[in-house]
Design a protein around this motif. Structure first.
Motif, PDB file in Angstrom:
ATOM      1  N   PRO A  99     -39.983 -88.543 -23.238  1.00 53.88           N
ATOM      2  CA  PRO A  99     -39.310 -90.003 -23.332  1.00 53.88           C
ATOM      3  C   PRO A  99     -39.260 -90.640 -21.744  1.00 53.88           C
ATOM      4  N   HIS A 100     -39.359 -91.734 -21.792  1.00 52.77           N
ATOM      5  CA  HIS A 100     -39.467 -92.411 -20.295  1.00 52.77           C
ATOM      6  C   HIS A 100     -38.308 -91.755 -19.442  1.00 52.77           C
ATOM      7  N   ASP A 101     -37.178 -91.436 -19.651  1.00 57.16           N
ATOM      8  CA  ASP A 101     -36.158 -91.318 -18.775  1.00 57.16           C
ATOM      9  C   ASP A 101     -36.237 -89.990 -18.223  1.00 57.16           C
ATOM     10  N   ILE A 102     -36.707 -88.978 -18.929  1.00 57.67           N
ATOM     11  CA  ILE A 102     -37.016 -87.579 -18.387  1.00 57.67           C
ATOM     12  C   ILE A 102     -38.219 -87.553 -17.781  1.00 57.67           C
ATOM     13  N   VAL A 103     -39.079 -88.313 -17.516  1.00 59.38           N
ATOM     14  CA  VAL A 103     -40.570 -87.931 -16.959  1.00 59.38           C
ATOM     15  C   VAL A 103     -40.072 -87.498 -15.449  1.00 59.38           C
ATOM     16  N   TYR A 104     -39.287 -88.008 -14.800  1.00 59.13           N
ATOM     17  CA  TYR A 104     -39.117 -87.631 -13.502  1.00 59.13           C
ATOM     18  C   TYR A 104     -37.819 -87.086 -13.460  1.00 59.13           C
ATOM     19  N   PRO A 105     -37.593 -85.824 -12.607  1.00 61.28           N
ATOM     20  CA  PRO A 105     -38.690 -85.312 -11.574  1.00 61.28           C
ATOM     21  C   PRO A 105     -39.421 -84.112 -12.151  1.00 61.28           C
ATOM     22  N   VAL A 126     -47.922 -89.015 -23.239  1.00 60.10           N
ATOM     23  CA  VAL A 126     -47.403 -90.293 -23.890  1.00 60.10           C
ATOM     24  C   VAL A 126     -45.962 -90.269 -23.665  1.00 60.10           C
ATOM     25  N   SER A 127     -45.544 -91.643 -23.121  1.00 59.16           N
ATOM     26  CA  SER A 127     -44.204 -91.707 -22.746  1.00 59.16           C
ATOM     27  C   SER A 127     -43.782 -92.737 -23.571  1.00 59.16           C
ATOM     28  N   SER A 128     -42.929 -92.490 -24.445  1.00 56.36           N
ATOM     29  CA  SER A 128     -41.891 -93.341 -25.274  1.00 56.36           C
ATOM     30  C   SER A 128     -40.494 -93.051 -25.453  1.00 56.36           C
ATOM     31  N   TYR A 129     -39.895 -93.832 -26.514  1.00 55.14           N
ATOM     32  CA  TYR A 129     -38.437 -93.471 -26.834  1.00 55.14           C
ATOM     33  C   TYR A 129     -38.538 -92.333 -27.847  1.00 55.14           C
ATOM     34  N   THR A 130     -37.469 -91.475 -27.953  1.00 54.24           N
ATOM     35  CA  THR A 130     -37.347 -90.268 -28.823  1.00 54.24           C
ATOM     36  C   THR A 130     -37.671 -90.649 -30.181  1.00 54.24           C
ATOM     37  N   ARG A 131     -37.295 -91.634 -30.698  1.00 54.94           N
ATOM     38  CA  ARG A 131     -37.323 -91.930 -32.023  1.00 54.94           C
ATOM     39  C   ARG A 131     -39.035 -92.043 -32.226  1.00 54.94           C
ATOM     40  N   ASP A 143     -48.958 -82.908 -29.927  1.00 53.46           N
ATOM     41  CA  ASP A 143     -48.879 -81.647 -30.011  1.00 53.46           C
ATOM     42  C   ASP A 143     -47.519 -81.054 -29.616  1.00 53.46           C
ATOM     43  N   VAL A 144     -46.895 -81.326 -28.606  1.00 52.20           N
ATOM     44  CA  VAL A 144     -45.694 -81.127 -28.154  1.00 52.20           C
ATOM     45  C   VAL A 144     -44.824 -82.143 -27.909  1.00 52.20           C
ATOM     46  N   ILE A 145     -43.537 -82.268 -28.048  1.00 52.26           N
ATOM     47  CA  ILE A 145     -42.980 -83.629 -27.638  1.00 52.26           C
ATOM     48  C   ILE A 145     -41.561 -82.688 -27.105  1.00 52.26           C
ATOM     49  N   LEU A 146     -40.919 -83.608 -26.055  1.00 54.46           N
ATOM     50  CA  LEU A 146     -39.480 -83.431 -25.524  1.00 54.46           C
ATOM     51  C   LEU A 146     -38.738 -84.663 -26.012  1.00 54.46           C
ATOM     52  N   THR A 147     -37.466 -84.462 -26.545  1.00 49.34           N
ATOM     53  CA  THR A 147     -36.470 -85.433 -26.884  1.00 49.34           C
ATOM     54  C   THR A 147     -35.346 -85.451 -26.163  1.00 49.34           C
ATOM     55  N   THR A 148     -34.604 -86.580 -26.291  1.00 47.45           N
ATOM     56  CA  THR A 148     -33.275 -86.494 -25.635  1.00 47.45           C
ATOM     57  C   THR A 148     -32.246 -86.800 -26.836  1.00 47.45           C
ATOM     58  N   GLU A 149     -31.362 -85.954 -27.574  1.00 41.67           N
ATOM     59  CA  GLU A 149     -30.562 -86.283 -28.554  1.00 41.67           C
ATOM     60  C   GLU A 149     -29.365 -85.639 -28.511  1.00 41.67           C
ATOM     61  N   THR A 150     -28.300 -85.736 -29.497  1.00 43.49           N
ATOM     62  CA  THR A 150     -27.083 -85.256 -29.405  1.00 43.49           C
ATOM     63  C   THR A 150     -27.245 -84.093 -30.761  1.00 43.49           C
ATOM     64  N   ARG A 186     -34.392-101.557 -25.965  1.00 43.43           N
ATOM     65  CA  ARG A 186     -34.200-102.047 -27.360  1.00 43.43           C
ATOM     66  C   ARG A 186     -33.895-100.696 -28.375  1.00 43.43           C
ATOM     67  N   LEU A 187     -34.632 -99.713 -28.004  1.00 42.54           N
ATOM     68  CA  LEU A 187     -34.694 -98.556 -28.676  1.00 42.54           C
ATOM     69  C   LEU A 187     -33.948 -97.418 -28.227  1.00 42.54           C
ATOM     70  N   CYS A 188     -33.197 -97.275 -27.248  1.00 43.72           N
ATOM     71  CA  CYS A 188     -32.500 -96.612 -26.491  1.00 43.72           C
ATOM     72  C   CYS A 188     -31.387 -95.913 -27.179  1.00 43.72           C
ATOM     73  N   THR A 189     -31.691 -94.258 -27.342  1.00 40.10           N
ATOM     74  CA  THR A 189     -30.746 -93.779 -28.375  1.00 40.10           C
ATOM     75  C   THR A 189     -29.507 -93.472 -27.684  1.00 40.10           C
ATOM     76  N   PHE A 190     -29.168 -93.699 -26.442  1.00 41.30           N
ATOM     77  CA  PHE A 190     -28.056 -93.584 -25.802  1.00 41.30           C
ATOM     78  C   PHE A 190     -27.340 -94.812 -26.009  1.00 41.30           C
ATOM     79  N   ARG A 191     -27.684 -95.776 -26.010  1.00 38.83           N
ATOM     80  CA  ARG A 191     -26.720 -97.182 -26.300  1.00 38.83           C
ATOM     81  C   ARG A 191     -25.667 -97.063 -27.119  1.00 38.83           C
ATOM     82  N   PRO A 192     -25.984 -96.667 -28.544  1.00 39.55           N
ATOM     83  CA  PRO A 192     -24.815 -96.744 -29.504  1.00 39.55           C
ATOM     84  C   PRO A 192     -23.425 -95.942 -28.791  1.00 39.55           C
TER      85      PRO A 192
END
Length: 291
Positions: A99-105, A126-131, A143-150, A186-192
């Motif tokens: 996800p974009h927001d955890i690329v750094y650091p 590949v940097s994108s949104y969790t969804r 092959d491997v992904i990180l996500t930010t979820e609850t 627009r697709l931020c999972t934090f927003r809701p």
């Protein structure tokens, strides 16, 4: 004497780890029919049913669960023997989604470590949104992904849990405005969940920037025109956590999850997954329960 084929065992492990033939085929770069044929051949050699196909999703039978333990060991041992006796220089490409927001650091350091270990292997980041990343992973495009979820899906691993924090311009005052001005993807999972927290606290709000560009959000927030939320520790130097003294509501914990860590695709794949675990594992906050 019956002999087990390592390629077939590798396909079986991939199906067990990914939860389906289609996803496993994408990981293995094989057709779905080829993977299905390998599983059928394995069942014929052992004369047992390995997969329970009666439900909507594929599950392992008792025999399948038992074989999985041995299959992992045999595939790993095969890869170790090949690596040691041929002294091979690993080559190829592995696709990592973050996800974009955890690329750094953390991610730059992970890429640096991985390149030192495997200089001839290309990591396609590949940097994108969790969804979107989960969709790509489901199609076998990552092959491997990180996500930010609850929450936590089957086959995933939670590396750490960290809270969302309100962020704004250094010394800014946008957080004092009413209605509260927000900038979000627009697709931020934090927003809701952020909106829910504001509504519960009775704080009026207005999204003045809705974009797919993180740079646009950061420019707006650093100009003190709006505020944003980020996972603790991921805010860039030109933004800072807002010391609001309780004026703004607390935000929920977010899990940083790892998908694809058990796909048994060899030492390259396993090493990258291990570097990601080390980079993000932090027992600072209690883990959330999987759902």
């Amino acid at each position: 004497m019956r002999n087990l084929d390592v390629t077939t065992l590798r396909s079986f492990v991939a199906v067990a780890d990914s939860g389906g033939v289609t996803r496993a085929a994408g990981f293995l770069h094989l057709t779905q029919s080829a993977v299905s044929m390998q599983l059928k051949r394995l069942e014929e050699v052992l004369d047992v049913s390995l997969l329970d196909r009666s439900g909507r999703t594929i599950a392992l039978t008792a025999s399948g669960e038992q074989l999985l333990v041995y299959a992992r060991r045999m595939v790993a041992l095969n890869d170790e023997v090949i690596g040691r006796l041929t002294d091979q220089a690993y080559e190829g490409e592995i696709v990592l989604g973050v996800p974009h927001d955890i690329v750094y650091p953390a991610i730059p350091q992970v890429l640096k470590q991985f390149h030192a270990a495997f200089p001839r292997v290309k990591v396609h980041l590949v940097s994108s949104y969790t969804r979107a990343l989960k969709d790509k992973f489901g199609r076998g495009e990552c092959d491997v992904i990180l996500t930010t979820e609850t929450s936590l899906d089957a086959g995933a691993q939670t590396l750490c849990c960290k809270p969302l924090k309100w962020v704004g311009a250094p010394g800014g005052a946008a957080w004092r405005q009413k209605p509260l001005k927000l900038a979000f993807g627009r697709l931020c999972t934090f927003r809701p969940r952020v909106v829910e927290a504001l509504d519960t606290a009775g704080i009026p709000w207005d999204v003045i920037v809705e974009t797919e560009s993180d740079r646009t959000i950061e420019a707006t927030v650093s100009a003190d025109l709006a505020i944003h939320t980020m996972i603790e520790g991921t805010e860039p130097p030109h933004l800072e956590r807002i010391d609001h003294g309780g004026v703004l509501p607390d935000l929920p914990l977010q899990q940083i999850n790892l998908y694809g860590a058990h796909s048994s695709k060899g030492v390259i794949h396993d090493t990258l997954a291990d570097y990601l675990r080390r980079a993000f594992s932090a027992p600072e906050h209690p883990k959330l329960k999987a759902v």
